[in-house]
Design a protein around this motif. Structure first.
Motif, PDB file in Angstrom:
ATOM      1  N   ALA A 161       0.855  -1.229   0.249  1.00 34.00           N
ATOM      2  CA  ALA A 161       0.005   0.100   0.436  1.00 34.00           C
ATOM      3  C   ALA A 161       0.592   0.825   0.180  1.00 34.00           C
ATOM      4  O   ALA A 161       2.303   1.557   0.356  1.00 34.00           O
ATOM      5  N   GLY A 162       0.295   2.086  -0.796  1.00 28.66           N
ATOM      6  CA  GLY A 162       0.554   3.706  -0.545  1.00 28.66           C
ATOM      7  C   GLY A 162       1.998   3.324  -1.666  1.00 28.66           C
ATOM      8  O   GLY A 162       2.168   2.957  -2.551  1.00 28.66           O
ATOM      9  N   ALA A 163       2.776   4.743  -2.124  1.00 28.88           N
ATOM     10  CA  ALA A 163       3.232   5.251  -2.803  1.00 28.88           C
ATOM     11  C   ALA A 163       4.442   3.918  -2.844  1.00 28.88           C
ATOM     12  O   ALA A 163       5.135   4.790  -4.203  1.00 28.88           O
ATOM     13  N   ARG A 164       5.271   3.901  -2.259  1.00 26.23           N
ATOM     14  CA  ARG A 164       6.574   2.985  -2.324  1.00 26.23           C
ATOM     15  C   ARG A 164       5.816   1.467  -1.671  1.00 26.23           C
ATOM     16  O   ARG A 164       7.105   0.768  -2.034  1.00 26.23           O
ATOM     17  N   ALA A 165       4.884   1.486  -2.619  1.00 25.05           N
ATOM     18  CA  ALA A 165       4.351  -0.712  -2.291  1.00 25.05           C
ATOM     19  C   ALA A 165       5.424  -1.291  -3.461  1.00 25.05           C
ATOM     20  O   ALA A 165       5.254  -2.628  -3.381  1.00 25.05           O
ATOM     21  N   GLY A 166       5.910  -1.225  -4.418  1.00 21.96           N
ATOM     22  CA  GLY A 166       6.598  -1.121  -5.915  1.00 21.96           C
ATOM     23  C   GLY A 166       7.499  -1.470  -5.119  1.00 21.96           C
ATOM     24  O   GLY A 166       8.073  -3.095  -5.519  1.00 21.96           O
ATOM     25  N   ALA A 195      18.250   0.496  14.582  1.00 21.37           N
ATOM     26  CA  ALA A 195      17.362   1.372  13.792  1.00 21.37           C
ATOM     27  C   ALA A 195      16.117   1.621  13.931  1.00 21.37           C
ATOM     28  O   ALA A 195      15.287   0.263  13.865  1.00 21.37           O
ATOM     29  N   VAL A 196      15.690   2.979  13.790  1.00 25.56           N
ATOM     30  CA  VAL A 196      14.712   3.162  14.656  1.00 25.56           C
ATOM     31  C   VAL A 196      13.878   4.105  13.424  1.00 25.56           C
ATOM     32  O   VAL A 196      14.048   5.027  12.354  1.00 25.56           O
ATOM     33  N   GLY A 197      12.468   3.899  13.088  1.00 22.90           N
ATOM     34  CA  GLY A 197      11.469   4.018  12.557  1.00 22.90           C
ATOM     35  C   GLY A 197      10.619   5.081  13.182  1.00 22.90           C
ATOM     36  O   GLY A 197      10.700   5.656  13.331  1.00 22.90           O
ATOM     37  N   ALA A 198       9.031   4.903  12.464  1.00 24.43           N
ATOM     38  CA  ALA A 198       8.146   5.697  12.587  1.00 24.43           C
ATOM     39  C   ALA A 198       8.141   6.207  14.506  1.00 24.43           C
ATOM     40  O   ALA A 198       7.215   4.709  14.671  1.00 24.43           O
ATOM     41  N   LEU A 199       7.995   6.820  14.897  1.00 21.12           N
ATOM     42  CA  LEU A 199       7.002   7.109  15.900  1.00 21.12           C
ATOM     43  C   LEU A 199       5.644   7.995  16.131  1.00 21.12           C
ATOM     44  O   LEU A 199       5.664   9.062  16.642  1.00 21.12           O
ATOM     45  N   GLU A 200       4.935   7.344  15.385  1.00 25.61           N
ATOM     46  CA  GLU A 200       3.682   7.546  15.420  1.00 25.61           C
ATOM     47  C   GLU A 200       2.933   8.432  16.580  1.00 25.61           C
ATOM     48  O   GLU A 200       2.282   7.700  17.094  1.00 25.61           O
ATOM     49  N   LEU A 253      10.016   3.931   8.103  1.00 25.25           N
ATOM     50  CA  LEU A 253       9.383   2.509   8.308  1.00 25.25           C
ATOM     51  C   LEU A 253       8.238   2.639   9.717  1.00 25.25           C
ATOM     52  O   LEU A 253       8.671   3.346  10.115  1.00 25.25           O
ATOM     53  N   GLY A 254       6.884   1.951   9.609  1.00 23.83           N
ATOM     54  CA  GLY A 254       6.331   1.471  10.376  1.00 23.83           C
ATOM     55  C   GLY A 254       5.225   2.380  10.210  1.00 23.83           C
ATOM     56  O   GLY A 254       4.414   2.150   8.674  1.00 23.83           O
ATOM     57  N   HIS A 255       4.308   2.492  10.483  1.00 22.24           N
ATOM     58  CA  HIS A 255       3.114   3.199  10.955  1.00 22.24           C
ATOM     59  C   HIS A 255       2.954   4.438  10.223  1.00 22.24           C
ATOM     60  O   HIS A 255       3.043   5.629  10.939  1.00 22.24           O
ATOM     61  N   LEU A 256       3.153   4.345   8.457  1.00 23.25           N
ATOM     62  CA  LEU A 256       3.419   5.896   8.551  1.00 23.25           C
ATOM     63  C   LEU A 256       2.240   5.782   7.067  1.00 23.25           C
ATOM     64  O   LEU A 256       2.151   4.965   6.485  1.00 23.25           O
ATOM     65  N   GLU A 257       1.976   7.484   6.491  1.00 23.22           N
ATOM     66  CA  GLU A 257       1.180   6.783   4.654  1.00 23.22           C
ATOM     67  C   GLU A 257       2.192   6.412   3.514  1.00 23.22           C
ATOM     68  O   GLU A 257       1.453   5.601   2.826  1.00 23.22           O
ATOM     69  N   ASN A 258       3.001   6.232   3.510  1.00 24.41           N
ATOM     70  CA  ASN A 258       3.157   5.925   2.136  1.00 24.41           C
ATOM     71  C   ASN A 258       4.888   5.218   3.096  1.00 24.41           C
ATOM     72  O   ASN A 258       6.457   5.471   2.819  1.00 24.41           O
ATOM     73  N   PRO A 259       5.043   4.040   3.942  1.00 25.02           N
ATOM     74  CA  PRO A 259       5.872   3.486   4.800  1.00 25.02           C
ATOM     75  C   PRO A 259       6.717   2.835   3.606  1.00 25.02           C
ATOM     76  O   PRO A 259       6.578   2.054   2.141  1.00 25.02           O
ATOM     77  N   VAL A 260       8.247   2.493   4.007  1.00 21.14           N
ATOM     78  CA  VAL A 260       9.312   2.267   2.631  1.00 21.14           C
ATOM     79  C   VAL A 260       9.267   0.252   3.249  1.00 21.14           C
ATOM     80  O   VAL A 260       8.768   0.301   4.788  1.00 21.14           O
TER      81      VAL A 260
END
Length: 307
Positions: free
Chosen positions: A141-146, A238-243, A276-283
């Motif tokens: 999902a999202g712009a980076r789903a590819g 490695a720290v990703g999203a802190l939503e 990375l994680g809870h984002l609209e366009n996660p990697v």
């Protein structure tokens, strides 16, 4: 439930997907509505693969996608089907942890195939890790789903770059680290203590979290991982999203203070501000494969998923 432990045998890596291979779409946690399922099917098919939706993917039982038996049945059907080459979890939410004892790990080791998801799906990532099979922390999902498609066909994804403007990026220290990447949602990793026997020595730890009950949850989860010995020997973080923590403070402390206090005791390089994680366009990134964390350059480079 017996404790899940590391297998002794070596398991081959999943093979790279080819056109017309089958990807199973299942709901091991919370339910997905029909439009979301249709969108996910369309994405998978646009990549040149065949989508096979689990029989119970849209079942509903409270916040769960049907009963535990039915959700486990869909997951195990995908593991046992030789046509299925990857498994996409349609969403997280809650419920994956209930299935840990029911996953057919013999089928997983006999025919390795990655599971794709994040958040609550971290529970399943731990089973895949113990089985010695790489998985994917991310979403279709999202712009980076590819990126998921690139991983599934055996390509090396671009390095994940830290964003200095992203909340939490100031946690970055310096230095470099290497090792297999593993982790995911902080709470789910802590909940696994005493249930799954993760040996993370020599690993780079991936962490992401979102605010539900305040800083105490973050403190307790990190302390549990530290005191249980689960983080002994890790080489970097490695720290990703802190939503949800962006504007949250509790008695003059923010989530950054808690993370500095708890992670600082590890004495390893920390790279934060990763998408990375809870984002609209996660990697999306592979778990269970080698990576290079460069806190000075702000990059996390992960080896290909498939053989």
């Amino acid at each position: 439930m017996s404790r899940l432990a590391q297998p002794r045998s070596t398991v081959p890596r999943p093979r790279r997907l080819e056109p017309d291979d089958v990807i199973a779409l299942v709901s091991p946690a919370s339910w997905s509505d029909e439009p979301w399922v249709a969108q996910s099917v369309a994405t998978v098919e646009s990549w040149g693969f065949r989508a096979r939706v689990g029989h119970h993917a849209t079942d509903r039982l409270g916040y769960l996608a049907g009963g535990d038996r039915e959700r486990a049945a869909d997951l195990n059907a995908a593991l046992r089907d030789p046509e299925v080459r990857a498994i996409v979890c349609l969403r997280g939410g809650c419920g994956s942890f209930r299935l840990l004892a029911d996953v057919d790990t013999d089928a997983l080791r006999a025919d390795p195939k990655p599971v794709i998801g994040f958040s609550d799906i971290t529970a399943l990532h731990q089973v895949w890790h113990l089985a010695g099979v790489p998985s994917v922390h991310g979403a279709v999902a999202g712009a980076r789903a590819g990126t998921v498609r690139r991983l599934l066909i055996g390509e090396r994804a671009d390095p994940v770059r830290s964003d200095s403007g992203r909340f939490g990026a100031e946690l970055t220290t310096g230095g470099t680290a290497s090792g297999a990447l593993f982790g995911g949602n902080l709470e789910m990793l802590a909940r696994g203590v005493g249930v799954v026997d993760n040996d993370l020595a020599g690993h780079v730890l991936l962490l992401e979290t979102h605010r539900e009950v305040g800083l105490g949850m973050v403190d307790r989860a990190l302390t549990q991982l530290l005191m249980s010995g689960a983080l002994d020997g890790i080489t970097g973080v490695a720290v990703g999203a802190l939503e949800g923590f962006e504007d949250y403070e509790d008695r003059e402390w923010t989530v950054l203070d808690v993370l500095r206090d708890r992670l600082g005791s590890l004495g390893v390089p920390v790279l934060a501000g990763l998408p990375l994680g809870h984002l609209e366009n996660p990697v999306s990134v592979p778990l269970g494969v080698e990576c290079e964390l460069d806190a000075d350059a702000g990059t996390l480079t992960v080896a290909p998923l498939a053989a």
